[in-house]
Design a protein around this motif. Structure first.
Motif, PDB file in Angstrom:
ATOM      1  N   ASP A  80       0.804  -1.179  -0.118  1.00  0.00           N
ATOM      2  CA  ASP A  80      -0.023   0.023   0.093  1.00  0.00           C
ATOM      3  C   ASP A  80       0.991   1.238   0.000  1.00  0.00           C
ATOM      4  OD1 ASP A  80      -1.590   2.226   0.674  1.00  0.00           O
ATOM      5  OD2 ASP A  80      -3.007   1.011   1.839  1.00  0.00           O
ATOM      6  N   THR A  81       1.215   1.763  -1.104  1.00  0.00           N
ATOM      7  CA  THR A  81       2.358   2.716  -1.127  1.00  0.00           C
ATOM      8  C   THR A  81       1.705   3.978  -0.594  1.00  0.00           C
ATOM      9  OG1 THR A  81       1.309   3.348  -3.503  1.00  0.00           O
ATOM     10  CG2 THR A  81       3.326   1.791  -3.466  1.00  0.00           C
ATOM     11  N   THR A  82       0.427   4.074  -0.673  1.00  0.00           N
ATOM     12  CA  THR A  82      -0.038   5.448  -0.025  1.00  0.00           C
ATOM     13  C   THR A  82       0.118   5.459   1.731  1.00  0.00           C
ATOM     14  OG1 THR A  82      -1.745   5.774  -1.738  1.00  0.00           O
ATOM     15  CG2 THR A  82      -1.764   6.829   0.482  1.00  0.00           C
ATOM     16  N   LEU A  83      -0.186   4.289   2.151  1.00  0.00           N
ATOM     17  CA  LEU A  83      -0.006   4.053   3.585  1.00  0.00           C
ATOM     18  C   LEU A  83       1.577   4.139   3.799  1.00  0.00           C
ATOM     19  CD1 LEU A  83      -1.340   3.129   6.250  1.00  0.00           C
ATOM     20  CD2 LEU A  83      -0.839   0.626   5.660  1.00  0.00           C
ATOM     21  N   GLU A  84       2.384   3.313   3.038  1.00  0.00           N
ATOM     22  CA  GLU A  84       3.788   3.566   3.323  1.00  0.00           C
ATOM     23  C   GLU A  84       4.390   5.009   3.266  1.00  0.00           C
ATOM     24  OE1 GLU A  84       4.769   0.421   0.413  1.00  0.00           O
ATOM     25  OE2 GLU A  84       3.400  -0.746   1.357  1.00  0.00           O
ATOM     26  N   ALA A  85       4.040   5.701   2.279  1.00  0.00           N
ATOM     27  CA  ALA A  85       4.541   6.986   2.337  1.00  0.00           C
ATOM     28  C   ALA A  85       4.229   7.916   3.412  1.00  0.00           C
ATOM     29  CB  ALA A  85       3.922   7.854   1.091  1.00  0.00           C
ATOM     30  N   ALA A  86       3.018   7.510   4.137  1.00  0.00           N
ATOM     31  CA  ALA A  86       2.257   8.329   5.080  1.00  0.00           C
ATOM     32  C   ALA A  86       3.320   7.944   6.176  1.00  0.00           C
ATOM     33  CB  ALA A  86       0.843   8.006   5.544  1.00  0.00           C
ATOM     34  N   TRP A  87       3.578   6.684   6.252  1.00  0.00           N
ATOM     35  CA  TRP A  87       4.471   6.044   7.528  1.00  0.00           C
ATOM     36  C   TRP A  87       5.842   6.612   7.532  1.00  0.00           C
ATOM     37  CZ3 TRP A  87       3.675   4.281  12.101  1.00  0.00           C
ATOM     38  CH2 TRP A  87       4.513   3.523  12.700  1.00  0.00           C
ATOM     39  N   LEU A  88       6.300   6.726   6.517  1.00  0.00           N
ATOM     40  CA  LEU A  88       7.783   7.221   6.117  1.00  0.00           C
ATOM     41  C   LEU A  88       7.560   8.735   6.837  1.00  0.00           C
ATOM     42  CD1 LEU A  88       9.089   5.770   3.090  1.00  0.00           C
ATOM     43  CD2 LEU A  88       9.790   5.368   5.358  1.00  0.00           C
ATOM     44  N   GLU A  89       6.508   9.537   6.305  1.00  0.00           N
ATOM     45  CA  GLU A  89       6.389  10.888   6.868  1.00  0.00           C
ATOM     46  C   GLU A  89       6.310  11.070   8.152  1.00  0.00           C
ATOM     47  OE1 GLU A  89       7.050  14.621   5.641  1.00  0.00           O
ATOM     48  OE2 GLU A  89       6.923  12.881   4.205  1.00  0.00           O
ATOM     49  N   LEU A  90       5.646   9.817   8.822  1.00  0.00           N
ATOM     50  CA  LEU A  90       5.550  10.211  10.157  1.00  0.00           C
ATOM     51  C   LEU A  90       6.861   9.982  11.004  1.00  0.00           C
ATOM     52  CD1 LEU A  90       2.523   8.530  12.405  1.00  0.00           C
ATOM     53  CD2 LEU A  90       4.685   8.061  12.954  1.00  0.00           C
ATOM     54  N   LEU A  91       7.610   9.057  10.430  1.00  0.00           N
ATOM     55  CA  LEU A  91       8.581   8.836  10.862  1.00  0.00           C
ATOM     56  C   LEU A  91       9.902  10.001  10.793  1.00  0.00           C
ATOM     57  CD1 LEU A  91       9.198   4.950  10.154  1.00  0.00           C
ATOM     58  CD2 LEU A  91       8.520   6.088  12.445  1.00  0.00           C
ATOM     59  N   ARG A  92       9.430  10.937   9.664  1.00  0.00           N
ATOM     60  CA  ARG A  92      10.705  11.710   9.289  1.00  0.00           C
ATOM     61  C   ARG A  92      11.118  12.575  10.331  1.00  0.00           C
ATOM     62  NH1 ARG A  92      12.033  14.047   4.776  1.00  0.00           N
ATOM     63  NH2 ARG A  92      10.199  13.035   3.547  1.00  0.00           N
ATOM     64  N   PRO A  93      10.214  13.064  11.554  1.00  0.00           N
ATOM     65  CA  PRO A  93      11.166  13.691  12.770  1.00  0.00           C
ATOM     66  C   PRO A  93      12.328  12.912  13.307  1.00  0.00           C
ATOM     67  CG  PRO A  93       8.622  14.124  12.651  1.00  0.00           C
ATOM     68  CD  PRO A  93       8.965  13.037  11.625  1.00  0.00           C
ATOM     69  N   HIS A  94      11.786  11.690  13.281  1.00  0.00           N
ATOM     70  CA  HIS A  94      12.826  10.752  14.202  1.00  0.00           C
ATOM     71  C   HIS A  94      13.944  10.569  13.292  1.00  0.00           C
ATOM     72  CE1 HIS A  94       9.853   9.347  17.029  1.00  0.00           C
ATOM     73  NE2 HIS A  94       8.721   9.392  16.123  1.00  0.00           N
ATOM     74  N   ALA A 100      19.194  12.529   9.195  1.00  0.00           N
ATOM     75  CA  ALA A 100      19.130  11.557   8.155  1.00  0.00           C
ATOM     76  C   ALA A 100      17.851  11.890   7.658  1.00  0.00           C
ATOM     77  CB  ALA A 100      19.116  10.018   8.760  1.00  0.00           C
ATOM     78  N   LYS A 101      17.334  11.310   6.415  1.00  0.00           N
ATOM     79  CA  LYS A 101      16.211  11.438   6.030  1.00  0.00           C
ATOM     80  C   LYS A 101      15.483  10.010   5.608  1.00  0.00           C
ATOM     81  CE  LYS A 101      17.396  15.356   2.889  1.00  0.00           C
ATOM     82  NZ  LYS A 101      17.550  15.821   1.519  1.00  0.00           N
ATOM     83  N   PRO A 102      14.377   9.846   5.700  1.00  0.00           N
ATOM     84  CA  PRO A 102      13.677   8.476   5.586  1.00  0.00           C
ATOM     85  C   PRO A 102      13.842   7.971   3.979  1.00  0.00           C
ATOM     86  CG  PRO A 102      12.180  10.154   5.573  1.00  0.00           C
ATOM     87  CD  PRO A 102      13.201  10.788   6.172  1.00  0.00           C
ATOM     88  N   PRO A 103      13.897   6.832   3.654  1.00  0.00           N
ATOM     89  CA  PRO A 103      13.948   6.348   2.532  1.00  0.00           C
ATOM     90  C   PRO A 103      12.739   6.572   1.548  1.00  0.00           C
ATOM     91  CG  PRO A 103      13.370   4.500   3.862  1.00  0.00           C
ATOM     92  CD  PRO A 103      13.680   5.625   4.801  1.00  0.00           C
ATOM     93  N   SER A 104      13.072   6.712   0.217  1.00  0.00           N
ATOM     94  CA  SER A 104      12.194   7.064  -0.734  1.00  0.00           C
ATOM     95  C   SER A 104      10.820   6.409  -0.813  1.00  0.00           C
ATOM     96  CB  SER A 104      12.784   7.452  -2.072  1.00  0.00           C
ATOM     97  OG  SER A 104      13.335   6.245  -2.553  1.00  0.00           O
ATOM     98  N   GLY A 105      11.137   4.870  -0.242  1.00  0.00           N
ATOM     99  CA  GLY A 105      10.232   3.782  -0.528  1.00  0.00           C
ATOM    100  C   GLY A 105      10.572   2.553   0.491  1.00  0.00           C
ATOM    101  N   LEU A 106       9.689   1.550   0.512  1.00  0.00           N
ATOM    102  CA  LEU A 106       9.870   0.533   1.452  1.00  0.00           C
ATOM    103  C   LEU A 106       9.705  -0.529   0.612  1.00  0.00           C
ATOM    104  CD1 LEU A 106       7.823   1.739   4.519  1.00  0.00           C
ATOM    105  CD2 LEU A 106      10.354   1.782   4.200  1.00  0.00           C
ATOM    106  N   LYS A 107      10.186  -1.810   1.044  1.00  0.00           N
ATOM    107  CA  LYS A 107      10.174  -3.076   0.184  1.00  0.00           C
ATOM    108  C   LYS A 107       9.975  -4.334   1.232  1.00  0.00           C
ATOM    109  CE  LYS A 107      15.239  -3.636   0.195  1.00  0.00           C
ATOM    110  NZ  LYS A 107      15.514  -2.378   0.880  1.00  0.00           N
ATOM    111  N   GLU A 108       9.392  -5.318   0.665  1.00  0.00           N
ATOM    112  CA  GLU A 108       9.384  -6.582   1.405  1.00  0.00           C
ATOM    113  C   GLU A 108      10.701  -7.273   1.916  1.00  0.00           C
ATOM    114  OE1 GLU A 108       6.315 -10.568   1.677  1.00  0.00           O
ATOM    115  OE2 GLU A 108       6.209  -9.231  -0.002  1.00  0.00           O
ATOM    116  N   ILE A 109      11.092  -6.978   2.788  1.00  0.00           N
ATOM    117  CA  ILE A 109      12.509  -7.525   3.174  1.00  0.00           C
ATOM    118  C   ILE A 109      12.532  -8.893   3.422  1.00  0.00           C
ATOM    119  CG2 ILE A 109      13.275  -5.393   3.910  1.00  0.00           C
ATOM    120  CD1 ILE A 109      13.252  -6.252   6.809  1.00  0.00           C
ATOM    121  N   TYR A 110      11.621  -9.800   4.053  1.00  0.00           N
ATOM    122  CA  TYR A 110      11.851 -11.140   4.179  1.00  0.00           C
ATOM    123  C   TYR A 110      10.781 -11.838   3.263  1.00  0.00           C
ATOM    124  CZ  TYR A 110      14.108  -9.679   8.660  1.00  0.00           C
ATOM    125  OH  TYR A 110      14.916  -8.974   9.542  1.00  0.00           O
TER     126      TYR A 110
END
Length: 368
Positions: A80-94, A100-110
């Motif tokens: 769900d790219t929309t959900l994932e983008a929102a999650w990365l934005e939520l993590l941005r302050p951390h 550092a900057k959050p990654p541009s996208g996420l993947k299924e790592i396992y």
């Protein structure tokens, strides 16, 4: 298993199993535990087939005794790219906290074992004594293939329905994972209501409801805990958190320091780190997770991709509080010992418990 006891089936001397703990257990730990007469384990859910074969080979260089290889059987992630983008934005302050900057996208790592043909082929070729399933069950075909090679199968269950499903599917024994346990909940459906059954109640329920042996897991840290599990009817006890502080553990220094501190008294069940419920030592990531809805968190293991990148950024700035510091509710009882010495201490405590000796003998099948 016919008249064979679980210990005979597993090829071990003691009713003790070291939990797999992907990312924490090591081939050296598994070998030391197995050489001490218990069942050593490695978790290969976070690696590929070639990585699994290297880990199995590393254990066999050190031990010819039984080995448990644990695989993840989660349903493949829902992108769900929309959900994932929102999650990365939520993590941005951390991320920005560490420059550092959050990654541009996420993947299924396992990759889940339910669709990993290469992992199945590796296990069929290397034939560890035991293969265990977490997060659910693979297909009937995969179970038949493993059983056909004489491999003993275990599966985690967090309630009676899951235990019955595992037994019906053909596993040789069920691991009763209580809510106290550290790390990821083995719940088959992470979005279903969790009954949050503790180890004591769940073990007793499964012993009474299933026709296969039960292994108690969750909150067990010493010989007294093992004795209690055996008295409840378990055929063995599985300990994970008890081994995190061991010399052979792959837990990093920050993880070990947190385990030895006050956070050990305050473990938290969170989905924020990986996307699945998991019990963690209280840290900055669990605080973050307490402030978000589960609907905001991407699927496992896509969310874990973000968690690992954030942890790497934090560690580069000498902050360990964003790690996956999994631990159960018995964490304050962890001991910093070589794994073999911990097994020896557990055995000594079992022998010293006036109520435990008969239960140990029952587990070994010396009384009928």
């Amino acid at each position: 298993m016919g008249k064979m006891t679980l210990l005979e089936t597993l090829g071990i001397d003691l009713p003790i199993i070291q939990a797999p703990m992907a990312g924490v257990s090591s081939p050296a730990m598994a070998a030391a535990v197995s050489n001490a007469g218990a069942l050593g384990s490695i978790g290969v859910g976070a690696t590929d087939a070639e990585g699994a074969r290297r880990m199995i080979a590393a254990v066999r260089e050190r031990s010819q005794r039984s080995l448990n290889v644990n695989v993840f059987c989660h349903r493949p992630a829902t992108v769900d790219t929309t959900l994932e983008a929102a999650w990365l934005e939520l993590l941005r302050p951390h991320f920005e906290r560490f420059g550092a900057k959050p990654p541009s996208g996420l993947k299924e790592i396992y990759r889940s074992f339910v669709e990993d043909d290469a992992m199945l082929a590796a296990l069929l070729a290397d034939k560890p004594r035991v293969v265990s399933f977490h997060f659910g069950l693979p297909s009937a075909e995969r179970i038949r293939a493993l059983r056909g090679e004489g491999i003993v199968l275990l599966a985690s269950a967090t309630n009676v329905a899951e235990g019955r499903a595992a037994a019906k599917a053909g596993v040789h024994a069920v691991v009763a994972q209580g809510f106290e346990a550290g790390g990821h909940r083995g719940i088959f459906d992470p979005d279903a209501e969790d009954d949050c059954l503790g180890t004591m109640a769940l073990t007793r329920l499964l012993v009474r409801r299933l026709d296969v042996p039960v292994i108690a897991a969750g909150g067990i840290m010493d010989g007294a805990g093992i004795a209690a599990a055996l008295r409840l009817g378990a055929s063995a006890a599985q300990l994970g958190t008890a081994f995190i502080a061991c010399t052979e553990s792959e837990a990093d220094s920050g993880y070990r320091e947190t385990l030895a501190g006050d956070a050990a008294y305050h473990t938290v069940m969170t989905r924020a780190i990986s996307g699945r419920p998991a019990r963690c030592l209280r840290n900055w990531f669990t605080v973050l997770g307490a402030g978000v809805s589960t609907r905001q968190i991407p699927s496992y293991p896509i969310a874990y991709d973000a968690g690992k990148v954030l942890n790497a950024a934090a560690r580069a700035a000498h902050e360990s509080g964003y790690g996956a510091q999994w631990a159960g509710q018995g964490a304050p009882l962890a001991r910093e010992l070589p794994a073999a010495k911990l097994v020896a201490a557990l055995v000594e405590e079992l022998r010293g418990d006036p109520t435990s000796e008969r239960e140990v003998q029952l587990a070994r099948g010396q009384f009928r």
